[in-house]
Design a protein around this motif. Structure first.
Motif, PDB file in Angstrom:
ATOM      1  N   ILE A  74       0.839  -1.211   0.000  1.00 44.82           N
ATOM      2  CA  ILE A  74       0.000   0.000   0.000  1.00 44.82           C
ATOM      3  C   ILE A  74       0.869   1.254   0.000  1.00 44.82           C
ATOM      4  O   ILE A  74       0.621   2.210  -0.742  1.00 44.82           O
ATOM      5  N   SER A  75       1.931   1.234   0.828  1.00 45.11           N
ATOM      6  CA  SER A  75       2.721   2.463   0.955  1.00 45.11           C
ATOM      7  C   SER A  75       3.426   2.847  -0.357  1.00 45.11           C
ATOM      8  O   SER A  75       3.751   4.002  -0.577  1.00 45.11           O
ATOM      9  N   ASN A  79      -2.378   5.235  -5.619  1.00 48.18           N
ATOM     10  CA  ASN A  79      -3.772   4.960  -6.010  1.00 48.18           C
ATOM     11  C   ASN A  79      -4.431   3.989  -5.050  1.00 48.18           C
ATOM     12  O   ASN A  79      -5.571   4.165  -4.639  1.00 48.18           O
ATOM     13  N   PHE A  80      -3.668   2.945  -4.738  1.00 50.96           N
ATOM     14  CA  PHE A  80      -4.213   1.918  -3.845  1.00 50.96           C
ATOM     15  C   PHE A  80      -4.532   2.515  -2.478  1.00 50.96           C
ATOM     16  O   PHE A  80      -5.630   2.331  -1.949  1.00 50.96           O
ATOM     17  N   ILE A  95      -7.806  -7.163   2.286  1.00 47.98           N
ATOM     18  CA  ILE A  95      -6.912  -6.102   1.786  1.00 47.98           C
ATOM     19  C   ILE A  95      -5.661  -6.713   1.150  1.00 47.98           C
ATOM     20  O   ILE A  95      -5.253  -6.337   0.051  1.00 47.98           O
ATOM     21  N   LEU A  96      -5.076  -7.725   1.834  1.00 51.35           N
ATOM     22  CA  LEU A  96      -3.864  -8.337   1.268  1.00 51.35           C
ATOM     23  C   LEU A  96      -4.190  -9.078  -0.042  1.00 51.35           C
ATOM     24  O   LEU A  96      -3.401  -9.049  -0.996  1.00 51.35           O
ATOM     25  N   SER A  97      -5.367  -9.701  -0.106  1.00 53.05           N
ATOM     26  CA  SER A  97      -5.756 -10.399  -1.348  1.00 53.05           C
ATOM     27  C   SER A  97      -5.886  -9.396  -2.496  1.00 53.05           C
ATOM     28  O   SER A  97      -5.415  -9.659  -3.614  1.00 53.05           O
ATOM     29  N   ILE A  98      -6.515  -8.258  -2.221  1.00 50.58           N
ATOM     30  CA  ILE A  98      -6.688  -7.250  -3.282  1.00 50.58           C
ATOM     31  C   ILE A  98      -5.317  -6.682  -3.669  1.00 50.58           C
ATOM     32  O   ILE A  98      -5.015  -6.491  -4.854  1.00 50.58           O
ATOM     33  N   ALA A  99      -4.480  -6.436  -2.650  1.00 47.27           N
ATOM     34  CA  ALA A  99      -3.142  -5.883  -2.925  1.00 47.27           C
ATOM     35  C   ALA A  99      -2.350  -6.861  -3.805  1.00 47.27           C
ATOM     36  O   ALA A  99      -1.608  -6.443  -4.701  1.00 47.27           O
TER      37      ALA A  99
END
Ligand SMILES: C[S@@+](CC[C@H](N)C(=O)[O-])C[C@H]1O[C@@H](n2cnc3c(N)ncnc32)[C@H](O)[C@@H]1O
Length: 456
Positions: A74-75, A79-80, A95-99
């Motif tokens: 994320i960092s 955009n994310f 969140i980790l799955s989407i990332a």
């Protein structure tokens, strides 16, 4: 590009970012203690010892910068992080799955491209089972667990859709199939880190295949002792070490050169292994069979439901046995004997006979309610192996075991395409029910032995 070539490039990449199996700084990632090898009967790709390894020895270090966590993904992605601020309802695992999907979407421009490329293309967790494979589990409890896993996955995917469309992921990465892949990657490959409940993906460290813990954590006497965390369901003979800012892996026992080096991800029954990791063990000392109990039994004692089971060796658990003993006592006498039952002692010979007869009958009824017997399941497993090997004669097996006809026909009707994966999941379901039935069968033998030792 060849698979081995991919692997070679991946290991070079891993070495360059400081992942190492050697205590002295070294540009190559593996070779000092470990090498990648294939173990067809025990997890496929895994890690082999390249020399004698001693129990408790540090065998792999993966620096923090090489760990894929939600934080780091994320960092580095404006955009994310902006889109995520608008989706506060997602869990850390979602969140980790989407990332992860977001990184896949970046293709070659992702810093993680080399790592992503060597991840498995599909998994066999319960959430990916279709109706046919779910029905093949045969036992209500397992069917319910599988249906729940599918529903949960669908619900989490729907919740994640908003963020995934805001990120403008490619259409194929927004599908339920892609979601199953991402969430299975997270479920089966992440390791515990103290700062994120979703855990982290740990390149190379996630090549270790599983062996069940064989020792009581309280009796461990090696340097990995302090890393043993019974509260987490992740790898327990490895852990993040703040002092060296690395994920550290230790040998859980002595290994000879060439042995597969295994890790314990935690204590799991076969159904739990299927649910969270997509495999099961033929010999799992932690396997359990839960059987339906009379409603009254649950209110009789304060044991949690999960402690009332039949162990892998066919013996009732301590809590189940003491509950049954109390239940088999006339109501007027229960109060006076409850301390005997709770301390695990036999109440009387007559009581023990009632308990063993009830338990044996229950297991017998459960076995006869299944549409196939243990022997038929054994035969079906052999047939499935032949189908896997593309043996054209396999449909004739239905003649040998008429009870299998329906299941064999249903498989062939539904699975003309994508056969390999469907066969494998079907096999997992049959292996699971076979193991479950064996526990019930062994329990009947155990009860009969006690009954013959205590003739009424
Ligand atoms: C952390 S990964 C281990 C490495 C994996 N074999 C690979 O090729 O990347 C965990 C997965 O490996 C497989 N696995 C691990 N231990 C296994 C075992 N003892 N038997 C069968 N499959 C196993 C399962 O598919 C599981 O989900």
């Amino acid at each position: 590009m060849m698979k081995d070539e991919n692997e070679e490039i991946f290991l070079q990449w891993a070495g360059a970012i400081g992942i190492s199996d050697s205590p002295i700084s070294n540009s190559s990632c593996l070779g000092h203690s470990l090498s990648v090898a294939n173990f067809p009967e025990a997890g496929g790709r895994g890690l082999a010892a390249t020399r004698v390894l001693r129990k408790g020895e540090l065998i792999l270090r993966v620096p923090k910068a090489a760990l894929m966590t939600s934080d780091c993904l994320i960092s580095k992605d404006y955009n994310f992080s902006a889109a995520l601020r608008r989706c506060t309802f997602l869990s850390s695992t979602q969140i980790l799955s989407i990332a992860l999907l977001n990184e896949v979407n970046k293709g070659k421009s992702s810093w993680w491209y080399t790592y992503l490329k060597q991840l498995p293309q599909s998994y066999d967790l319960l959430a990916s089972f279709g109706q046919f494979e779910i029905e093949a589990l045969q036992i209500d409890d397992a069917i319910w667990t599988a249906e729940k896993a599918v529903q949960k996955s669908k619900m989490e995917w729907k919740e994640a859709n908003l963020l995934m469309s805001e990120l403008k992921l490619k259409p194929q990465l927004i599908t339920f199939k892609a979601w199953l892949w991402a969430s299975a990657t997270i479920s089966s490959r992440t390791m515990h880190v103290p700062w994120d409940t979703a855990g982290c993906l740990c390149p190379v460290g996630d090549f270790f295949n599983y062996a069940p813990p064989d020792e009581d954590p309280c009796h461990l006497e090696n340097s990995a002792e302090e890393l043993f965390d019974t509260n987490t369901d992740r790898l327990t003979d490895a852990g993040y070490d703040e002092a060296v800012a690395s994920y550290c892996f230790y040998a859980k026992r002595n290994y000879r050169k060439g042995d597969q080096v295994l890790l314990s991800y935690g204590t799991y029954t076969n159904l739990e292994l299927l649910e969270h990791y997509g495999f099961l063990l033929q010999e799992n000392p932690n396997d359990k069979a839960f059987i339906p109990l009379e409603p009254e039994m649950h209110s009789l004692c304060s044991w949690p439901k999960e402690s009332l089971y039949i162990s892998q060796n066919g013996k009732p658990s301590f809590a189940l046995l003491s509950t049954l003993r109390l239940w088999a006592t006339p109501v007027s006498k229960r109060k006076s004997v409850s301390h005997i039952a709770c301390t695990g002692h036999q109440i009387s010979t007559e009581n023990e006979v009632v308990v063993m007869k009830w338990l044996a009958k229950k297991c017998h009824v459960l076995l006869s309610n299944c549409s196939t017997s243990i022997e038929e399941d054994e035969l079906l497993l052999r047939i499935i192996d032949r189908i896997q090997d593309y043996d054209p004669l396999t449909t004739e097996y239905g003649v040998l075991a008429p009870a299998l006809n329906g299941e064999l026909c249903a498989f062939f009707e539904r699975n003309s395409v994508k056969r390999r994966q469907s066969i494998y999941r079907w096999k997992l379901a049959v292996q699971w029910r076979y193991g479950h039935k064996r526990i019930l069968f062994d329990c009947i033998s155990h009860c009969n032995k006690i009954l013959s030792d205590n003739p009424s």
